[in-house]
Design a protein around this motif. Sequence first.
Motif, PDB file in Angstrom:
ATOM      1  N   PRO A 140      37.451 -40.870 -38.414  1.00 12.07           N
ATOM      2  CA  PRO A 140      38.585 -40.932 -39.416  1.00 12.07           C
ATOM      3  C   PRO A 140      38.175 -42.327 -39.864  1.00 12.07           C
ATOM      4  O   PRO A 140      37.922 -43.332 -41.342  1.00 12.07           O
ATOM      5  N   PHE A 141      37.930 -43.159 -39.111  1.00 15.15           N
ATOM      6  CA  PHE A 141      38.258 -44.556 -38.898  1.00 15.15           C
ATOM      7  C   PHE A 141      36.924 -44.789 -39.912  1.00 15.15           C
ATOM      8  O   PHE A 141      36.771 -45.631 -41.079  1.00 15.15           O
ATOM      9  N   MET A 142      36.026 -44.677 -39.476  1.00 15.77           N
ATOM     10  CA  MET A 142      35.126 -45.211 -40.301  1.00 15.77           C
ATOM     11  C   MET A 142      34.371 -44.502 -41.934  1.00 15.77           C
ATOM     12  O   MET A 142      34.210 -44.743 -42.647  1.00 15.77           O
ATOM     13  N   MET A 143      34.972 -42.434 -41.777  1.00 14.80           N
ATOM     14  CA  MET A 143      35.353 -42.501 -43.732  1.00 14.80           C
ATOM     15  C   MET A 143      35.934 -43.633 -44.222  1.00 14.80           C
ATOM     16  O   MET A 143      35.448 -43.921 -45.234  1.00 14.80           O
TER      17      MET A 143
ATOM     18  N   GLY B 282      34.538 -46.426 -44.846  1.00 18.56           N
ATOM     19  CA  GLY B 282      33.031 -46.413 -45.642  1.00 18.56           C
ATOM     20  C   GLY B 282      34.199 -46.469 -46.881  1.00 18.56           C
ATOM     21  O   GLY B 282      33.338 -47.183 -48.374  1.00 18.56           O
ATOM     22  N   MET B 283      34.746 -45.569 -47.580  1.00 19.83           N
ATOM     23  CA  MET B 283      35.459 -45.768 -49.120  1.00 19.83           C
ATOM     24  C   MET B 283      35.733 -47.307 -49.286  1.00 19.83           C
ATOM     25  O   MET B 283      36.343 -48.082 -50.235  1.00 19.83           O
ATOM     26  N   PHE B 284      36.498 -48.041 -48.216  1.00 21.47           N
ATOM     27  CA  PHE B 284      36.705 -49.976 -48.237  1.00 21.47           C
ATOM     28  C   PHE B 284      35.788 -50.065 -49.029  1.00 21.47           C
ATOM     29  O   PHE B 284      35.960 -51.224 -49.946  1.00 21.47           O
ATOM     30  N   ILE B 285      34.778 -50.546 -48.373  1.00 21.94           N
ATOM     31  CA  ILE B 285      33.513 -50.571 -48.147  1.00 21.94           C
ATOM     32  C   ILE B 285      33.373 -50.437 -50.102  1.00 21.94           C
ATOM     33  O   ILE B 285      33.097 -51.538 -50.695  1.00 21.94           O
ATOM     34  N   ALA B 286      33.008 -49.410 -50.698  1.00 17.24           N
ATOM     35  CA  ALA B 286      32.402 -48.539 -51.149  1.00 17.24           C
ATOM     36  C   ALA B 286      33.455 -49.196 -53.002  1.00 17.24           C
ATOM     37  O   ALA B 286      33.093 -49.870 -54.027  1.00 17.24           O
ATOM     38  N   GLY B 287      35.143 -49.354 -52.195  1.00 16.53           N
ATOM     39  CA  GLY B 287      35.809 -49.735 -53.185  1.00 16.53           C
ATOM     40  C   GLY B 287      35.753 -50.847 -53.853  1.00 16.53           C
ATOM     41  O   GLY B 287      35.876 -51.759 -54.983  1.00 16.53           O
TER      42      GLY B 287
ATOM     43  N   PHE C 190      27.209 -47.545 -52.782  1.00 15.34           N
ATOM     44  CA  PHE C 190      26.437 -46.431 -52.114  1.00 15.34           C
ATOM     45  C   PHE C 190      26.443 -46.628 -50.207  1.00 15.34           C
ATOM     46  O   PHE C 190      26.475 -45.729 -49.540  1.00 15.34           O
ATOM     47  N   ILE C 191      26.124 -48.187 -50.008  1.00 15.28           N
ATOM     48  CA  ILE C 191      26.546 -48.184 -48.271  1.00 15.28           C
ATOM     49  C   ILE C 191      27.916 -47.434 -47.844  1.00 15.28           C
ATOM     50  O   ILE C 191      27.510 -46.790 -47.419  1.00 15.28           O
ATOM     51  N   GLY C 192      28.629 -48.016 -48.579  1.00 12.27           N
ATOM     52  CA  GLY C 192      30.200 -47.466 -47.737  1.00 12.27           C
ATOM     53  C   GLY C 192      29.952 -46.117 -48.499  1.00 12.27           C
ATOM     54  O   GLY C 192      30.328 -45.148 -47.286  1.00 12.27           O
TER      55      GLY C 192
ATOM     56  N   LEU D 272      30.450 -40.204 -46.515  1.00 15.35           N
ATOM     57  CA  LEU D 272      29.332 -39.296 -46.430  1.00 15.35           C
ATOM     58  C   LEU D 272      28.601 -38.590 -45.017  1.00 15.35           C
ATOM     59  O   LEU D 272      28.642 -37.609 -44.557  1.00 15.35           O
ATOM     60  N   GLY D 273      28.220 -39.746 -44.681  1.00 17.96           N
ATOM     61  CA  GLY D 273      27.311 -39.612 -43.438  1.00 17.96           C
ATOM     62  C   GLY D 273      28.362 -38.821 -42.350  1.00 17.96           C
ATOM     63  O   GLY D 273      28.106 -38.108 -41.237  1.00 17.96           O
TER      64      GLY D 273
END
Lengths: 353, 622
Positions: B556-559, B562-567, B584-586, B591-592
């Motif tokens: 959950p933390f990683m998901m 990822g959203m934070f970075i994509a933001g 794409f990284i986020g 998604l990973g």
Amino acid sequence: MRGWMGKFRSLFLFSTLALILSGCGEENLSALKPKGYSAELLLDLMLISIAIMIFVFVIVMAIYVYVLVRYRKKKGQEDIIPKQTEGNKALEVIWTVIPIILLLVLAVPTVQATFDLADQSTQGDEGVLTVEVTGNQYWWHFNYRGEEIATSQELYIPTGERVYLDMKASDVLHSFWLPAIAGKMDTLPGENINTMYLEAYEEGVYWGHCTELCGPSHSLMDFRVIAVSPEKYDQWLEDMKNVDPEAQPETTTAQEGQELFNNNCMSCHAIGGASMGVGPNLTNFGNREKIAGILDPTKENLVDWIVHPDEIKPGNKMPANIVEPEEAEKIADYLLQLEHSSVGVDAPTQTEE
Amino acid sequence: MSTAVAQKRGLAATIWDYLTTVDHKKIALLYLYSGGFFFLIGGLEAMLIRIQLMKPDNNFISAGLYNEMITMHGTTMIFLAAMPLIFALMNAVVPLQIGARDVAFPFLNSLGFWLFFFGGILLNVSWFTGGAPDAGWTNYAPLSTTSPGHGVDYYVMGLQISGAGTLIAGINFLVTIINMRAPGMTYMRMPLFTWSTFVTSALILFAFPALTVGLFLMMFDRMFGSAFFDVALGGNVIIWEHLFWIFGHPEVYILILPLFGAFSDIFSTFSRKRLFGYSAMVFATVLIGFLGFMVWAHHMFTVGMGPIANSIFAVATMAIAVPTGIKIFNWLFTMWGGQIKMTSAMLWSVAFIPSFTIGGMTGVMLAAAAADFQYHDTYFVVGHFHYVIVGGVVFGIFAGLHYWWPKMFGKVLNEKLGKLAFWPFFIGFHLTFFIQHFLGLMGMPRRYWVFLEGQGLETGNLISTIGAFFMAIGTVIFLINIVYTAIKEPKVGGDPWDARTLEWSIPSPPPHYNFVQTPLVRGLDPLWVEKMDGKKGMTPAEPLGDIHMPNGSILPFMMSLGMFIAGFGFIYQVDNSSWLIAVFIGMGITLGSMLTRSLKDDLGHHIHKEELEADIKKGVGK
């Protein structure tokens, strides 16, 4: 006593309430000191609702105080277990039905007033004035329909009759609020025109605000409404229609100022005419109550404004340092002698009270 | 206590434990700490606003910064302080109140928290990257769509991410309350806090999608050149107002309803009486939740909807006063004939009644559509909603924290300091906000950076600022109380208040599986029922056996990370398309993580009967 419930005002709490509330705020600004039809109607509606609410509050507080005093746990009663009451159907019905009745009492005048203020039945009739209002960052434009004249920042209306406002915005949302005369209405960009009406009872200079967040200088987007008798209003119309934008000022500095103004300012500002430019129309500037809606009309303030408008109204569109300070003084001389109509200069403002 | 365990295990292990936890009790603490942190930030912003408005023509902060302050104060307090603090209480209490060992979806519970957390952090990063959002917490178009810089982009992305977290949490509580109740815990035996959490979760389920849609439209307008709100290209700015308030009005009830529930439990406990008119209270809660969706346009009376729409929404709004009134009277009659014990929790609850009643009264006044032409967007409205949100929600959070603190931490918050914090806050609250009703009617619009001299607004604003300082003092004393209690106060047993509901039948803080044996519920206020029968605790509904519990997970933390970075990627790709790499990284991380979650079976673990028996010997079962 012109309000629709004037007859009843002496009843109930209203007289006391009205008395207490009318101590609040400045004349010609406060919604609690109505000087126009809508504001008076709305104050009456507020008084009804306040009276009902105070009635409810007193009852709640009476039970509340009684319960807290009577049923506080006392020393030596630690082991007593109170009766576990499930509820009481009769009580539930009482405190459901009575509020419904009270709300109906409030709902009827609310709906009446809502429709009353939305009334547009006389708009467009012979002799009924409609003003097209446009909100801009951070100034107001008023176009007097059918009269080929326009003003900015200061709206002139005749007393004792309805004046309709057809309102829109040129950039972001604004809201036109004139507490002492009427309520408010938002101005929207695009095709939506909102209509409200003003009816002032007395001559006076009334203070208005923008009430929809519109950017950094939202709080500085003030305007004035100057209500004068219908005869004086006709005189004002006459004066405004006869404005000669090319008229030669008397002093030499003002003449130089006119030259500078024509070269530097005319692309945005106009004197005379009815069209809305990028900046406010400056007709009759010498009689303005305020510069830019907020500054006292002194030469010093005007020079400051011309040179550094952004320091006074952050985020406004007039560029800074368009002219040198010496040139600004000449422009100020020119603008401050633009006295196209003396109508309304003696109207009472709130500071005189 | 957990700190003692932490010292034994080391700091890194504790942090890892909290990053991966799916235990509702630990997630409650995470919500509490982060919500408390954002509450302090929002409070600081409020103080700066009040200092700016201390005197006329003040120049303490600039006009642009002021608009950022008001925007962030509102947004932070609603989304990042009030909501998580409420979720802290819900997480700590609801599973215990229904006799469950955890929520229905522990993994999602963790995901909901981390999404909220990273959304909130993203929003606040804007302070350091060239300016926070400045279009007001309502973010009206076109001021928001044309706002220069990236402030509003942060608003859109931050709220979108944290909003997803809230939606997940809401769904989780709905399913938990429907499916996880102990035997005998019928709907009409649920404590009011659980009931109101249930209704609130339903509101979240239906209200937040409107915000999500609005934010998506706003995002595409600002970042990808669409024109939903651009009138020049045929858009319409009013759509945003409708979407925002279709979400925004239920949001008000999302905030207040859980605390109505908390107050109900507190009044009942400290009056030693069952809740007066339980079924009427449940009915009123459901009705408020339902009507909450019917009234959004009362925020838009001056937008030009016309007299018919205005009248309908006016009358619908007034109707909400009826179920709210039912609640007020039932609380009063719960205390009537009781044995009122004035603890700090009770003090906050008792203070809530007059404060909230005033807020409700001004609410009815505002509902009178025509009169709203005067009130709208003035300090009258500011006074009104602070009476409801501070006098209702914040008082409720304080009351709830005092009440459930022993269940969360095993210690009762110091009562003397609790009362010492209450009085300055209570007095300051009324000083700050009561006068604002009059300021509004005297001609002071809302969101004003300065008010000018000579408008008769000086005294009122000064009083309001002084009041704000009193509130700050109260808050500081409360913080001192937390530290003092952690160091000095003794540990307490499972039921320090002689309370009535299931959460008090287990130790404080509870073991991580909550109930050794699922309890059998025999009536409303189940623990009280047993106590009145002369029993010490609940009767078990099952024999002692192995307990199946979920495993912790970092996913959950990683998901959310990822959203934070994509933001950031979404926000800055407008300037430079190479920022799309961050998107794409986020999204890859998110998604990973989701793929990992889907492919890797995680069946959880069992707590064996022998361990439970050992725990019982140590006193856990009682």
